[in-house]
Enzyme design. Structure first.
Site, PDB file in Angstrom:
ATOM      1  N   CYS A  37      16.461 -21.852  11.886  1.00  0.00           N
ATOM      2  CA  CYS A  37      15.100 -22.150  11.420  1.00  0.00           C
ATOM      3  C   CYS A  37      14.937 -23.605  10.999  1.00  0.00           C
ATOM      4  O   CYS A  37      13.858 -23.995  10.558  1.00  0.00           O
ATOM      5  CB  CYS A  37      14.671 -21.193  10.318  1.00  0.00           C
ATOM      6  N   ASP A  39      16.236 -25.134   8.465  1.00  0.00           N
ATOM      7  CA  ASP A  39      16.209 -25.324   7.015  1.00  0.00           C
ATOM      8  C   ASP A  39      17.408 -26.138   6.552  1.00  0.00           C
ATOM      9  O   ASP A  39      18.487 -26.057   7.147  1.00  0.00           O
ATOM     10  CB  ASP A  39      16.269 -23.967   6.291  1.00  0.00           C
ATOM     11  N   CYS A  63      11.412 -22.591   4.253  1.00  0.00           N
ATOM     12  CA  CYS A  63      10.284 -21.712   3.980  1.00  0.00           C
ATOM     13  C   CYS A  63      10.240 -21.336   2.494  1.00  0.00           C
ATOM     14  O   CYS A  63      11.167 -21.627   1.739  1.00  0.00           O
ATOM     15  CB  CYS A  63      10.388 -20.459   4.830  1.00  0.00           C
ATOM     16  N   CYS A 106      17.526 -16.203   4.055  1.00  0.00           N
ATOM     17  CA  CYS A 106      17.282 -17.270   3.078  1.00  0.00           C
ATOM     18  C   CYS A 106      18.170 -17.088   1.851  1.00  0.00           C
ATOM     19  O   CYS A 106      18.627 -18.066   1.257  1.00  0.00           O
ATOM     20  CB  CYS A 106      15.826 -17.277   2.642  1.00  0.00           C
TER      21      CYS A 106
END
Lengths: 130, 170
Positions: A37, A39, A63, A106
């Site tokens: 993603c 991140d 996110c 996450c």
């Protein structure tokens, strides 16, 4: 999809955003990323002479769930020993924030970040002891 | 069947978009549900499976980065999937600093300049992949693709930042 109040609270009022001096001997820095993603998350701890984590900071580009997960971890680790902080599991983070299944990764990122910060701190103290 | 084979194209990094489009639209017509309305259920089901696989193949191959990642996976390069974190301090430091820079960019011009730099970087990195694939250097391919993913994410974030800046200046 409804997000939990705790998650939204950490996202809207993130705790402990910022940086500690990464070259300092009592600071451990963990830098991890989830390339799928894009991140990137930095989590730092400052360990006092008594062996307790006296400060923790994070900076996350990702996110809302990644921001909330790292914010929560900095809050949890303060006042703990590094051995205690090391036992934090991604499942605890996910449960506390009621992360939806697609956002579980996450919390994995946040667990890996605190582990990396602890490993960095340990490597520094081991080096100092030599 | 892999995505390249499905579209009758050679499995290669460089792909002419015109031939990709041609192959896709021809097959899409062939498997279009409208042509199977009067057919037995088994055939209808087959057509919808084929159509879905075709769309998936097209989506994957159209974008140069996702095509490169797909080709790498076909070649046995292991890419970290969903939920896998990486520990590549150099790359992560670069990504972190770039994102901080973007975060601090206060004007549309500043964001555009950063975005232009990243686009150039992506183009050069994508071009450089060819020789890595030729050499079969899997660790280098993996490293380059991970970096490209971060550049791609940066470009996406730069677009979002640009929109926010425009909105707030109105």
């Amino acid at each position: 999809m409804a997000y939990s109040e705790k998650l939204i609270d950490h996202y809207e009022n993130p705790r402990n955003i910022g940086s500690l001096d990464k070259s300092s001997e009592d600071v451990g820095t963990g830098l991890v990323g989830a390339p799928a993603c894009g991140d990137v998350m930095k989590l730092q701890i400052k360990v006092g002479a008594d062996g307790l984590i006296e400060d923790a900071k994070f900076k996350t580009f990702g996110c809302g769930s990644a921001i909330a997960s790292s914010s929560l971890v900095t809050e949890w680790v303060k006042g703990k020993t590094i051995d205690e902080a090391e036992t934090i599991k991604n499942t605890d983070i996910a449960k506390h924030l009621a992360l939806p299944p697609v956002k579980i990764h996450c919390s994995v990122l946040a667990e890996d970040a605190i582990k990396a910060a602890i490993a960095d701190y340990r490597a520094k103290t081991a080096k100092k002891a030599e | 069947m892999d995505h390249f084979a499905r579209l009758g194209l050679p499995a290669a990094l460089d792909l002419e978009l015109a031939s990709l489009d041609r192959a896709y639209f021809a097959l899409q017509r062939q498997w279009h549900p409208d042509r199977f309305v009067a057919k037995p259920a088994a055939e209808r089901a087959r057509a919808s499976v084929e159509a879905a696989a075709l769309n998936d193949a097209y989506r994957t191959l159209k974008d140069p980065l996702s095509r490169a990642v797909y080709l790498a996976e076909l070649s046995g390069v292991e890419m970290p999937g969903d939920g896998k974190t990486i520990d590549d301090p150099e790359l992560l430091m670069e990504a972190m600093e770039a994102r901080e820079e973007l975060h601090d960019a206060g004007s549309a011009e500043a964001v555009d300049a950063l975005a232009a730099k990243v686009r150039e970087d992506m183009k050069a990195s994508l071009n450089g992949l060819g020789s890595l694939f030729l050499a079969g250097d899997k660790p280098a391919i993996r490293k380059a693709l991970l970096r490209l993913r971060y550049l791609d994410k940066f470009a996406e974030e730069a677009r979002a930042r640009r929109m926010n800046l425009e909105r707030s200046s109105v």
